[in-house]
Each structure stands twice: as structure tokens, then as C-alpha cells.
Design a protein around this motif. Structure first.
Motif, PDB file in Angstrom:
ATOM      1  N   CYS A 120      16.887  61.287 -19.243  1.00 12.33           N
ATOM      2  CA  CYS A 120      17.971  60.730 -20.065  1.00 12.33           C
ATOM      3  C   CYS A 120      17.560  60.840 -21.530  1.00 12.33           C
ATOM      4  O   CYS A 120      16.429  61.203 -21.864  1.00 12.33           O
ATOM      5  N   PHE A 121      18.478  60.455 -22.408  1.00 12.23           N
ATOM      6  CA  PHE A 121      18.245  60.533 -23.851  1.00 12.23           C
ATOM      7  C   PHE A 121      16.958  59.793 -24.264  1.00 12.23           C
ATOM      8  O   PHE A 121      16.128  60.329 -24.993  1.00 12.23           O
ATOM      9  N   GLY A 122      16.784  58.560 -23.739  1.00 10.51           N
ATOM     10  CA  GLY A 122      15.649  57.737 -24.166  1.00 10.51           C
ATOM     11  C   GLY A 122      14.318  58.334 -23.736  1.00 10.51           C
ATOM     12  O   GLY A 122      13.346  58.357 -24.499  1.00 10.51           O
ATOM     13  N   VAL A 123      14.259  58.854 -22.504  1.00 12.40           N
ATOM     14  CA  VAL A 123      13.015  59.437 -21.990  1.00 12.40           C
ATOM     15  C   VAL A 123      12.702  60.744 -22.730  1.00 12.40           C
ATOM     16  O   VAL A 123      11.561  60.993 -23.144  1.00 12.40           O
ATOM     17  N   THR A 136       9.791  53.371 -23.412  1.00 15.79           N
ATOM     18  CA  THR A 136      11.253  53.229 -23.542  1.00 15.79           C
ATOM     19  C   THR A 136      11.727  51.822 -23.151  1.00 15.79           C
ATOM     20  O   THR A 136      12.711  51.338 -23.674  1.00 15.79           O
ATOM     21  N   CYS A 150      13.690  52.795 -26.161  1.00 19.22           N
ATOM     22  CA  CYS A 150      14.992  53.472 -26.201  1.00 19.22           C
ATOM     23  C   CYS A 150      15.943  52.684 -27.106  1.00 19.22           C
ATOM     24  O   CYS A 150      16.012  51.457 -27.015  1.00 19.22           O
ATOM     25  N   TYR A 157      18.937  52.176 -26.814  1.00 25.77           N
ATOM     26  CA  TYR A 157      19.862  51.345 -26.024  1.00 25.77           C
ATOM     27  C   TYR A 157      19.185  50.041 -25.590  1.00 25.77           C
ATOM     28  O   TYR A 157      19.843  49.018 -25.439  1.00 25.77           O
ATOM     29  N   VAL A 158      17.866  50.096 -25.377  1.00 26.75           N
ATOM     30  CA  VAL A 158      17.137  48.861 -25.041  1.00 26.75           C
ATOM     31  C   VAL A 158      17.055  47.973 -26.293  1.00 26.75           C
ATOM     32  O   VAL A 158      17.193  46.751 -26.222  1.00 26.75           O
ATOM     33  N   THR A 188      19.534  47.534 -18.917  1.00 26.87           N
ATOM     34  CA  THR A 188      20.317  48.777 -19.100  1.00 26.87           C
ATOM     35  C   THR A 188      20.618  49.520 -17.798  1.00 26.87           C
ATOM     36  O   THR A 188      21.633  50.199 -17.710  1.00 26.87           O
ATOM     37  N   CYS A 199      23.523  51.036 -19.611  1.00 25.60           N
ATOM     38  CA  CYS A 199      23.446  52.416 -20.113  1.00 25.60           C
ATOM     39  C   CYS A 199      24.124  53.328 -19.090  1.00 25.60           C
ATOM     40  O   CYS A 199      23.795  53.284 -17.906  1.00 25.60           O
ATOM     41  N   ALA A 227      23.781  56.377 -18.519  1.00 26.12           N
ATOM     42  CA  ALA A 227      22.973  57.472 -17.943  1.00 26.12           C
ATOM     43  C   ALA A 227      22.752  57.240 -16.450  1.00 26.12           C
ATOM     44  O   ALA A 227      22.812  58.162 -15.643  1.00 26.12           O
ATOM     45  N   THR A 228      22.528  55.978 -16.076  1.00 27.79           N
ATOM     46  CA  THR A 228      22.257  55.669 -14.671  1.00 27.79           C
ATOM     47  C   THR A 228      23.489  55.911 -13.812  1.00 27.79           C
ATOM     48  O   THR A 228      23.418  56.599 -12.787  1.00 27.79           O
TER      49      THR A 228
END
Ligand code: F3S
Length: 293
Positions: free
Chosen positions: A13-16, A75, A98, A100-101, A163, A191, A193-194
Motif C-alpha cells: 500500500c501507499f504507506g508501506v 508505518t 503512515c 493515514y495513521v 486504519t 484506510c 487500501a485494506t
């Protein structure tokens, strides 16, 4: 001829992706690099970072590191005290939390400052949830609609969500709190992404004869993807291409592949190539095979 299809949303995902990129950039620099816990739930990637000099440390050894070393925050985020300790130990902090977090941290802080009882919908003991709790002292964790019965209602409620939680749980908790007459301000910090990865896996598994799910066995989101796929078709959860067994694909016309949010695209590519070699199958192109949110 058999076909291989990778789920339309699969893998890092974006954060990773952002965390990996930031760490890789500093690995060849002058300072020693340490990550506070494994950077991501993906053993192959963690081993490769270790080979390149990034050691994994835990919170108890922050004060044992050398001044000037880099400490990478994952993240999942951390409680503010960890950052303070790292700074007091004269470490350079690379905060790969991340964004988002971070949004959850800010929402929890704002709700607590406005006098609300903060409720975190999530899994007690998960590092992300611990980090959120650290930003809103006095907050409580609710992991199910039943848990909502124990939330004190003296003050209005401010609710944030881990998230990676699913929206059904959030809705059930909000309904349970409102059923008790609570005044609830909801910050939906889930989030996408999941859910995007789960939806894409479900859709592909419904058509495929066999699914391969790539990701760490210690990765909760990968395990959940494997469960979703297994409800539809024969499913194999692997950590890397070496675990693939040609017998899994015998007679399969469509082989589906998906991967958890901690799986880099290079690992997905390797699995696709290995399955293609084993079976003679060809990959079907899809619109977006690796996407973030
Ligand atoms: Fe961030 Fe969502 Fe990934 S919160 S770490 S983009 S699963």
C-alpha cells in the motif's frame, strides 16, 4: 492455455511503499540504521534490509544505541514518549508512520482536547492501537459491538478507528453506543487500501480455480485475504516463490494471485514468473495491479 491474473488491487500500500523507499534511501549513508520492530510484516523484505545493514531493535534498547544512529519508526506509528526517548538519546528519528495513521493520532488528540471520551475501534494490543492510545490518554479500545457496553458515558464520545478495521465493525459499535443513548462524534479513519484489496481478492477468487496469496504469515491483512479467497476456491498462502508447488495448478484454467499490503511488487512479480514457468500459463493484464490508496 492456463492464465494467471493478479488482483486489481494487490501488494504494498501507499504507506508501506513510502516507508520502504525512505529507508532504502538512507541505507548507504554514514549512520547506522535501526528499525523499531520489523519495518513491515514481510520476512523476506526484513531479511533483505538486514543484509543491507538495517538492524531490528525493540523499545528497550533505544538508550543502548549510539548517538547519531538513525531510528526508523514504522508505518504503525508509536506513542509520543518513544520519540522523546529517541531524541534524548541523540538519535536521528526517521518517522515512517503512515500519513493515514497520523490522521488518526491527530483526530484522537483533537477529540480528547475537546473533552470527549475517546474510543478507538480496533484490536487491543496492536502496535497501531497502542500508538493511538498514546496520543489520547484515557482513551479506551473497543474490539466488538459487545465491548461497547463497557464504555463510560459520562462524557460525549469521540470515536476513531484503527486504519485496517472493517466498516461493518465501526457501524456495529456506533449503533451499540447510540443504542445506549450516547452522543457520538465519529471520525472514520479506515484506510481504503485494506477494503480495496479484500474486494479485489473476493472478485478474483470467485472466478479462479486456484488462488495464491503472498505475504508474511505474521501479517494479519494477508491472512484475512487468504480466508476471503478460501471461501471461494482452493487457496495457498505463501511467503515467497520457493514455496510454490506445481501440483496446486494441475488442471487450473485461471490462477489468481493476490498479496497483502506489506508485500513489495518485486515479490508479486517473482511469483507470477515462477507460476508461469511451472505451468506454461500466461499473465492476463489488468488495469492496476499494484496500487496504493
Ligand atoms: Fe497506511 Fe493504509 Fe497502508 S493506513 S500503511 S496506506 S494500509
Amino acid at each position: 492455455m492456463p492464465k494467471i491474473e493478479v488482483a486489481s488491487h494487490a501488494g504494498a500500500c501507499f504507506g508501506v511503499g513510502r516507508a520502504l523507499e525512505r529507508v532504502e534511501k538512507i541505507l548507504d549513508g554514514p549512520a547506522a540504521v535501526h528499525t523499531l520492530g520489523p519495518l513491515i510484516h514481510n520476512p523476506a523484505t526484513v531479511e533483505s534490509l538486514e543484509r543491507r545493514g538495517a538492524t531490528v531493535v525493540d523499545e528497550s534498547s533505544i538508550e543502548d544505541l549510539h548517538p547519531g544512529d538513525v531510528l526508523v519508526l514504522r508505518t504503525h506509528g508509536v506513542v509520543p514518549q518513544v520519540v522523546n526517548r529517541a531524541k534524548a538519546a541523540h538519535l536521528q528519528v526517521l518517522d515512517a508512520t503512515c500519513p493515514y495513521v497520523k490522521k488518526v493520532h491527530h483526530a484522537a488528540q483533537r477529540l480528547a482536547a475537546s473533552g470527549r471520551q475517546v474510543v478507538v475501534v480496533g484490536e487491543a494490543g496492536h502496535p497501531e492501537v497502542d500508538g493511538i492510545l498514546g496520543h489520547a490518554p484515557g482513551a479506551c479500545v473497543v474490539g466488538s459491538a459487545e465491548d461497547a457496553a463497557a464504555v463510560p458515558l459520562e462524557r460525549p464520545i469521540g470515536l476513531v478507528v484503527q486504519t485496517t478495521q472493517n466498516r461493518q465493525l465501526l457501524e456495529a459499535v456506533v449503533a451499540a453506543l447510540k443504542g445506549r443513548g450516547a452522543n457520538v462524534e465519529v471520525c472514520d479513519t479506515i484506510c481504503e487500501a485494506t477494503s480495496e484489496r479484500q474486494q479485489a481478492a473476493r472478485e478474483l477468487a470467485a472466478r479462479a480455480n486456484t488462488m495464491v496469496v503472498i505475504g508474511g504469515r505474521n501479517s494479519a491483512n494477508t491472512t484475512r485475504l487468504a480466508e476471503i479467497c478460501a471461501a471461494h476456491t482452493a487457496t495457498h498462502h505463501i511467503e515467497d516463490a520457493q514455496e510454490l508447488d506445481p501440483a496446486w495448478f494441475s488442471g487450473a484454467e485461471l490462477i489468481g494471485i493476490t498479496a497483502g499490503a506489506s508485500t513489495p511488487s518485486s515479490q508479486i512479480k517473482q511469483v507470477v514468473e515462477t507460476v508461469a514457468q511451472m505451468t506454461g500459463a500466461q499473465e492476463v493484464e489488468t488495469e492496476s495491479q499494484v496500487s496504493g490508496t
